[in-house]
Write an enzyme that holds these catalytic residues in place. Structure first.
Site, PDB file in Angstrom:
ATOM      1  N   GLU A  55       1.028  -6.150 -10.348  1.00  0.00           N
ATOM      2  CA  GLU A  55       1.224  -7.484  -9.738  1.00  0.00           C
ATOM      3  C   GLU A  55      -0.021  -8.338  -9.995  1.00  0.00           C
ATOM      4  O   GLU A  55      -1.136  -7.827  -9.930  1.00  0.00           O
ATOM      5  CB  GLU A  55       1.346  -7.320  -8.215  1.00  0.00           C
ATOM      6  CG  GLU A  55       2.738  -7.307  -7.668  1.00  0.00           C
ATOM      7  CD  GLU A  55       2.722  -7.099  -6.161  1.00  0.00           C
ATOM      8  OE1 GLU A  55       1.750  -6.567  -5.613  1.00  0.00           O
ATOM      9  OE2 GLU A  55       3.710  -7.480  -5.532  1.00  0.00           O
ATOM     10  N   ALA A  95       0.815  -1.232   0.000  1.00  0.00           N
ATOM     11  CA  ALA A  95       0.000   0.000   0.000  1.00  0.00           C
ATOM     12  C   ALA A  95       0.843   1.273   0.000  1.00  0.00           C
ATOM     13  O   ALA A  95       0.376   2.328   0.445  1.00  0.00           O
ATOM     14  CB  ALA A  95      -0.988   0.009   1.166  1.00  0.00           C
ATOM     15  N   ARG A 131       6.704  -4.509  -8.628  1.00  0.00           N
ATOM     16  CA  ARG A 131       7.611  -5.442  -7.954  1.00  0.00           C
ATOM     17  C   ARG A 131       8.304  -6.372  -8.963  1.00  0.00           C
ATOM     18  O   ARG A 131       8.326  -6.114 -10.162  1.00  0.00           O
ATOM     19  CB  ARG A 131       6.890  -6.252  -6.867  1.00  0.00           C
ATOM     20  CG  ARG A 131       6.427  -5.401  -5.685  1.00  0.00           C
ATOM     21  CD  ARG A 131       6.523  -6.179  -4.387  1.00  0.00           C
ATOM     22  NE  ARG A 131       6.107  -5.390  -3.234  1.00  0.00           N
ATOM     23  CZ  ARG A 131       4.908  -5.405  -2.690  1.00  0.00           C
ATOM     24  NH1 ARG A 131       3.974  -6.182  -3.169  1.00  0.00           N
ATOM     25  NH2 ARG A 131       4.631  -4.655  -1.645  1.00  0.00           N
ATOM     26  N   GLY A 188       1.724   2.787  -2.679  1.00  0.00           N
ATOM     27  CA  GLY A 188       1.286   3.613  -3.811  1.00  0.00           C
ATOM     28  C   GLY A 188       1.824   3.147  -5.151  1.00  0.00           C
ATOM     29  O   GLY A 188       1.802   3.898  -6.119  1.00  0.00           O
TER      30      GLY A 188
HETATM   31  N1  LIG Z   1      -0.030   9.583  -2.176  1.00  0.00           N
HETATM   32  C1  LIG Z   1      -1.124   9.024  -1.649  1.00  0.00           C
HETATM   33  N2  LIG Z   1      -1.791   9.634  -0.656  1.00  0.00           N
HETATM   34  C2  LIG Z   1      -2.894   9.065  -0.119  1.00  0.00           C
HETATM   35  N3  LIG Z   1      -3.418   7.884  -0.517  1.00  0.00           N
HETATM   36  C3  LIG Z   1      -2.794   7.226  -1.510  1.00  0.00           C
HETATM   37  C4  LIG Z   1      -1.622   7.746  -2.134  1.00  0.00           C
HETATM   38  N4  LIG Z   1      -1.222   6.870  -3.090  1.00  0.00           N
HETATM   39  C5  LIG Z   1      -2.091   5.847  -3.062  1.00  0.00           C
HETATM   40  N5  LIG Z   1      -3.057   6.063  -2.131  1.00  0.00           N
HETATM   41  C6  LIG Z   1      -4.141   5.162  -1.759  1.00  0.00           C
HETATM   42  O1  LIG Z   1      -3.559   4.181  -0.896  1.00  0.00           O
HETATM   43  C7  LIG Z   1      -4.072   2.894  -1.184  1.00  0.00           C
HETATM   44  C8  LIG Z   1      -2.919   1.990  -1.608  1.00  0.00           C
HETATM   45  O2  LIG Z   1      -2.376   2.473  -2.833  1.00  0.00           O
HETATM   46  P1  LIG Z   1      -1.905   1.468  -3.971  1.00  0.00           P
HETATM   47  O3  LIG Z   1      -1.473   2.279  -5.142  1.00  0.00           O
HETATM   48  O4  LIG Z   1      -2.970   0.425  -4.212  1.00  0.00           O
HETATM   49  O5  LIG Z   1      -0.648   0.806  -3.246  1.00  0.00           O
HETATM   50  P2  LIG Z   1       0.208  -0.493  -3.633  1.00  0.00           P
HETATM   51  O6  LIG Z   1      -0.066  -0.811  -5.077  1.00  0.00           O
HETATM   52  O7  LIG Z   1       1.610  -0.092  -3.377  1.00  0.00           O
HETATM   53  O8  LIG Z   1      -0.230  -1.581  -2.713  1.00  0.00           O
HETATM   54  C9  LIG Z   1      -5.123   3.072  -2.241  1.00  0.00           C
HETATM   55  O9  LIG Z   1      -6.387   3.194  -1.608  1.00  0.00           O
HETATM   56  C10 LIG Z   1      -4.732   4.394  -2.917  1.00  0.00           C
HETATM   57  O10 LIG Z   1      -5.846   5.059  -3.463  1.00  0.00           O
HETATM   58  N1  LIG Z   2       5.750 -11.916  -2.631  1.00  0.00           N
HETATM   59  C1  LIG Z   2       4.648 -11.333  -2.131  1.00  0.00           C
HETATM   60  C2  LIG Z   2       4.101 -10.217  -2.732  1.00  0.00           C
HETATM   61  C3  LIG Z   2       2.962  -9.658  -2.201  1.00  0.00           C
HETATM   62  N2  LIG Z   2       2.390 -10.212  -1.116  1.00  0.00           N
HETATM   63  C4  LIG Z   2       1.132  -9.661  -0.599  1.00  0.00           C
HETATM   64  C5  LIG Z   2       1.240  -8.346   0.099  1.00  0.00           C
HETATM   65  C6  LIG Z   2      -0.104  -7.723  -0.140  1.00  0.00           C
HETATM   66  O1  LIG Z   2      -1.040  -8.216   0.808  1.00  0.00           O
HETATM   67  C7  LIG Z   2      -0.489  -8.250  -1.522  1.00  0.00           C
HETATM   68  C8  LIG Z   2      -0.238  -7.311  -2.662  1.00  0.00           C
HETATM   69  O2  LIG Z   2       0.776  -6.385  -2.345  1.00  0.00           O
HETATM   70  P1  LIG Z   2       0.672  -4.832  -2.714  1.00  0.00           P
HETATM   71  O3  LIG Z   2       0.709  -4.776  -4.210  1.00  0.00           O
HETATM   72  O4  LIG Z   2      -0.615  -4.304  -2.192  1.00  0.00           O
HETATM   73  O5  LIG Z   2       1.866  -4.209  -2.096  1.00  0.00           O
HETATM   74  O6  LIG Z   2       0.265  -9.435  -1.698  1.00  0.00           O
HETATM   75  C9  LIG Z   2       2.955 -11.315  -0.521  1.00  0.00           C
HETATM   76  O7  LIG Z   2       2.446 -11.810   0.501  1.00  0.00           O
HETATM   77  N3  LIG Z   2       4.057 -11.856  -1.052  1.00  0.00           N
END
Ligand SMILES: Nc1ncnc2c1ncn2[C@@H]1O[C@H](COP(=O)(O)OP(=O)(O)O)[C@@H](O)[C@H]1O
Ligand SMILES: Nc1ccn([C@H]2C[C@H](O)[C@@H](COP(=O)(O)O)O2)c(=O)n1
Length: 289
Positions: free
Chosen positions: A108, A87, A161, A89
């Site tokens: 991913e 999470a 990733r 971003g």
């Molecule tokens: N700069 C930011 N500020 C606040 N919220 C964000 C920001 N970037 C992403 N988010 C929100 O945070 C959550 C996780 O973002 P996401 O892009 O899905 O992360 P990741 O792909 O790294 O897991 C989503 O709900 C997204 O809308």
């Molecule tokens: N090798 C990995 C990669 C990802 N995950 C998990 C972590 C999150 O719950 C989800 C997706 O990751 P995000 O894109 O939101 O950063 O998958 C894992 O357990 N092992």
């Protein structure tokens, strides 16, 4: 901007480009050769094609000069991996760049991890990591390899990733925290070593979205993915430290490519601004845009 800096304090607003300690890492996005970041071992796979085949999901491969399996045409394309905590971003960053022509974006394959023939290994892993960690991570390794090898449709590929962070961050975290039995870790490590020895997985640049674990925790709660509701802040802290050791301190595992660090605790608008400011650095050197 600091080039080649190490151990610079967290949360600084500037963007840094860090070189891998390994002397054999790809020098630029123009690199035609796939290079493994291990002392004394360089595999040039850029030229000769001896055998070709097409696999599932459009994977086209060939055997290169060093005897490694290489993605067909991969030597002409730049591969940029977006790395960061859960999470942080990454998907949002990829969505932003997906609007650019000549860039292909690969997220991913989380939907696969949530549904493989009706099973949800992601949910199972969070429920009982000791039992299901190997199951999820075996599948992650396979699906990430498939992503790396899938045929490229644009001059630049940005992917979320990599097979490297799957092993160096997530598998490592499960093992170190005592949530993965040694035998499971050994089997996954054998697979990983075999894959990276026999298959060329070129990466030209890693973009590290550097966040605090607290920021990720808040964004995770906001995203509200069902499987992730059990994730405590401590889990994100462990992932964070592994990322920092790998990409910033460079003390844990080999780097497959140079690292561009983007502080990513800022609000969305600020982040989009940073992405725009860094567009050239991210895409620099590909000579294809
Ligand atoms: N700069 C930011 N500020 C606040 N919220 C964000 C920001 N970037 C992403 N988010 C929100 O945070 C959550 C996780 O973002 P996401 O892009 O899905 O992360 P990741 O792909 O790294 O897991 C989503 O709900 C997204 O809308
Ligand atoms: N090798 C990995 C990669 C990802 N995950 C998990 C972590 C999150 O719950 C989800 C997706 O990751 P995000 O894109 O939101 O950063 O998958 C894992 O357990 N092992």
């Amino acid at each position: 901007m600091l080039v080649g800096g190490r151990g610079v304090p967290l949360w600084s607003r500037c963007v840094r480009l860090l070189s891998p300690h390994c002397a054999e890492a790809p020098s630029s996005l123009r690199a035609a050769a796939a290079v493994r970041c291990h002392p004394g071992r360089t595999f040039n796979t850029g030229s000769c094609r001896l055998l070709q085949s097409r696999g599932p999901s459009g994977t086209e491969t060939a055997i290169g000069t060093a005897g490694k399996l290489v993605r067909n045409g991969g030597d002409k394309k730049a591969v940029i991996c977006i790395e960061g905590n859960i999470a942080s971003g990454k998907t949002t960053c990829l969505e932003y760049f997906s609007k650019t022509s000549n860039i292909e974006v690969l997220t991913e394959p989380v939907s696969k991890w949530r549904n493989v023939r009706g099973h949800n290994p992601l949910a199972l892993m969070y429920q009982d990591p000791k039992r299901w960690g190997i199951t999820l991570q075996t599948y992650v390794q396979l699906t990430m390899l498939d992503r790396h090898l899938s045929s490229v449709s644009a001059p630049v590929r940005m992917m979320e990733r990599s097979i490297f962070s799957a092993k160096y961050i997530f598998v490592e975290n499960l093992f170190r925290s005592g949530k993965m039995p040694e035998v499971d870790f050994a089997v996954l490590s054998e697979w990983f070593d075999w894959i990276t020895t026999n298959i060329s997985i070129p990466v030209d640049l890693i973009v590290y979205l550097q966040t605090s674990p607290q920021t990720c925790y808040e964004r995770l709660k906001q995203r509200c993915r069902e499987e992730e509701k059990v994730i405590p802040l401590e889990y994100l802290e462990s992932i964070h430290h592994l990322y920092e050791d790998w990409l910033i301190k460079q003390t844990s595992f080999p780097l497959p490519a140079p690292v561009l660090v983007i502080p990513a605790d800022h609000d969305l608008q600020n982040m989009l601004h940073q992405y725009e400011e860094n567009r050239d650095k991210i895409l620099a050197g590909s000579c294809l845009l």
